[in-house]
Motif scaffolding. Sequence first.
Motif, PDB file in Angstrom:
ATOM      1  N   ARG A  49       0.758  -1.411   0.096  1.00 44.50           N
ATOM      2  CA  ARG A  49       0.254   0.064   0.041  1.00 44.50           C
ATOM      3  C   ARG A  49       0.702   1.059   0.553  1.00 44.50           C
ATOM      4  NH1 ARG A  49      -5.098   0.031   3.612  1.00 44.50           N
ATOM      5  NH2 ARG A  49      -3.769  -0.879   5.209  1.00 44.50           N
ATOM      6  N   TYR A  50       0.239   2.413  -0.388  1.00 38.13           N
ATOM      7  CA  TYR A  50       0.494   3.697  -0.734  1.00 38.13           C
ATOM      8  C   TYR A  50       1.254   3.692   1.047  1.00 38.13           C
ATOM      9  CZ  TYR A  50      -2.760   7.162   0.600  1.00 38.13           C
ATOM     10  OH  TYR A  50      -3.765   7.963   1.208  1.00 38.13           O
ATOM     11  N   GLY A  51       0.628   3.859   1.937  1.00 38.72           N
ATOM     12  CA  GLY A  51       0.629   4.559   2.931  1.00 38.72           C
ATOM     13  C   GLY A  51      -0.244   3.707   3.903  1.00 38.72           C
ATOM     14  N   GLN A  52       0.592   3.088   4.881  1.00 39.05           N
ATOM     15  CA  GLN A  52      -0.288   2.409   6.252  1.00 39.05           C
ATOM     16  C   GLN A  52       0.033   2.845   7.793  1.00 39.05           C
ATOM     17  OE1 GLN A  52      -0.053  -1.902   5.166  1.00 39.05           O
ATOM     18  NE2 GLN A  52      -0.041  -2.486   6.492  1.00 39.05           N
ATOM     19  N   GLN A  53      -0.729   2.148   8.439  1.00 38.20           N
ATOM     20  CA  GLN A  53      -0.732   3.075  10.262  1.00 38.20           C
ATOM     21  C   GLN A  53       0.476   1.481  10.512  1.00 38.20           C
ATOM     22  OE1 GLN A  53      -3.563   1.399   8.503  1.00 38.20           O
ATOM     23  NE2 GLN A  53      -4.152  -0.144   9.968  1.00 38.20           N
ATOM     24  N   VAL A  86      -3.458   7.145   7.167  1.00 34.74           N
ATOM     25  CA  VAL A  86      -2.308   6.744   6.431  1.00 34.74           C
ATOM     26  C   VAL A  86      -1.110   8.149   6.950  1.00 34.74           C
ATOM     27  CG1 VAL A  86      -3.352   6.347   4.285  1.00 34.74           C
ATOM     28  CG2 VAL A  86      -3.729   8.529   4.783  1.00 34.74           C
ATOM     29  N   LYS A  87      -1.686   8.814   7.334  1.00 28.10           N
ATOM     30  CA  LYS A  87      -0.838  10.287   7.682  1.00 28.10           C
ATOM     31  C   LYS A  87       0.007   9.570   8.818  1.00 28.10           C
ATOM     32  CE  LYS A  87      -4.062  12.450   5.657  1.00 28.10           C
ATOM     33  NZ  LYS A  87      -3.914  13.341   5.951  1.00 28.10           N
ATOM     34  N   THR A 104      -1.181   8.098  14.240  1.00 27.46           N
ATOM     35  CA  THR A 104      -2.723   8.416  14.227  1.00 27.46           C
ATOM     36  C   THR A 104      -3.243   7.373  14.847  1.00 27.46           C
ATOM     37  OG1 THR A 104      -4.089   6.813  12.654  1.00 27.46           O
ATOM     38  CG2 THR A 104      -2.772   5.753  13.792  1.00 27.46           C
ATOM     39  N   HIS A 124       5.457  12.119   4.700  1.00 29.00           N
ATOM     40  CA  HIS A 124       4.129  11.582   4.190  1.00 29.00           C
ATOM     41  C   HIS A 124       3.868  11.029   3.456  1.00 29.00           C
ATOM     42  CE1 HIS A 124       0.443  10.531   4.010  1.00 29.00           C
ATOM     43  NE2 HIS A 124      -0.129  11.900   3.341  1.00 29.00           N
ATOM     44  N   HIS A 167       5.662   4.144   3.385  1.00 21.66           N
ATOM     45  CA  HIS A 167       5.206   3.779   5.005  1.00 21.66           C
ATOM     46  C   HIS A 167       6.509   2.917   5.952  1.00 21.66           C
ATOM     47  CE1 HIS A 167       4.016  -0.341   4.692  1.00 21.66           C
ATOM     48  NE2 HIS A 167       3.068   0.275   3.288  1.00 21.66           N
TER      49      HIS A 167
END
Length: 386
Positions: A3-7, A187-188, A191, A297, A365
């Motif tokens: 994924r492009y971003g993940q917690q 995604v930030k 979280t 980010h 991430h």
Amino acid sequence: MIRYGQQDITQDDIDAVVAVLKSVNLTQGPAIAQFEQSVVSRTGAKHAMAVSNATAALHIACLALDLGPGDWLWTTPNTFVASANCALYCGAQVDFVDIDPHTYNLCPHKLEEKLIQAQKASKLPKVVVPVHLTGQPCDMAAIHALGQKYGFNIIEDASHAIGGQYKGEPIGNGRYSDITVFSFHPVKIITTGEGGMALTNSDELATRLGLLRSHGITRDPALMYEPMHGPWYYQQVALGFNYRMTDMQAALGVSQMTRLVDYVQRRHDIAHRYSELLADLPLTLPWQHPDSYSAYHLYVIRLHLDNISVTHREVFEALRAKDIMVNLHYIPVHTQPFYQQMGFKQGDFPQAEQYYREAISIPMHINLTDEELQFVSNSLREVMSL
Ligand SMILES: *Cc1c(COP(=O)(O)O)cnc(C)c1O
């Protein structure tokens, strides 16, 4: 799937949330102040207000600065729609300032040109919202100086940027703005599920933000218009909202904050690795201003379309076909149908539009492995040489 971003959620995070669930206060309890305090001590801001999301934070930030009908808010077209929508919530109008082609942030030179024109037309903005795209800070010293000269307030949309620095100081310290907003969407950088925060050094703005967050209601006798009727008493002294964060979310935030420095360091390591792996490809990699320590980010590449035989869309789709969930930040806000209905059109902000034709956000991430980074890089190489 990458994924492009993940917690990143640890057992400590889970324990912190469960502890709140077993406690008396699920909302309006002690975790909120703890979370706010942890962000205050990290950033150096005087006040912090945790709220339900960054969109809510932007809304009450505008209201706290008295933005209303007849006023203008200016922001960048290269942002999430919330940075502009907040003006419309208040009945104000929106305009945009095109981006700098190197940082992709609101360009202070174009801002100055537009201010000169707006002054002649008596349409100066009341609020300007610079957005620290990808976590790289805007040229805040220049924007602040223009704010002093032309009399506008500044809300930093730092949704991407907690943990970053500008000129060696933490983003959020408010040296160059009235209010700074963070987002804690998954995604930030850190979280709380959903969540946001508004920071300020002004006691007066903090009081207003606090009222607006919770119905305009106060239990503080100093803010009341007449003496307390008794211990049960509260007064509504403004029109506010229910934009509160829960204590479960705040406890997650407190726990995540303990890893903020490591998170941003890890993101820098990934960016460094990408810059090695992608160096020889026909791409523009993220350029970093020397004043900037980005929170990273996002990692945005721009395709040199003149040097490859595939289109932007083909590269994007080929990566997605390999389960690399690339994304694009952002579709220029002024080209959204809703904004076109307000009179904006293609061609209004050419730098943001050119960026949109070339940009791809590749996975960034903290839990990406080196194999995954190599897979992304090899896939890009393969896809672009088709
Ligand atoms: C994510 C984001 C927002 C909105 O944040 P929410 O917490 O989802 O409301 C606003 N502005 C920018 C630049 C963002 O990236």
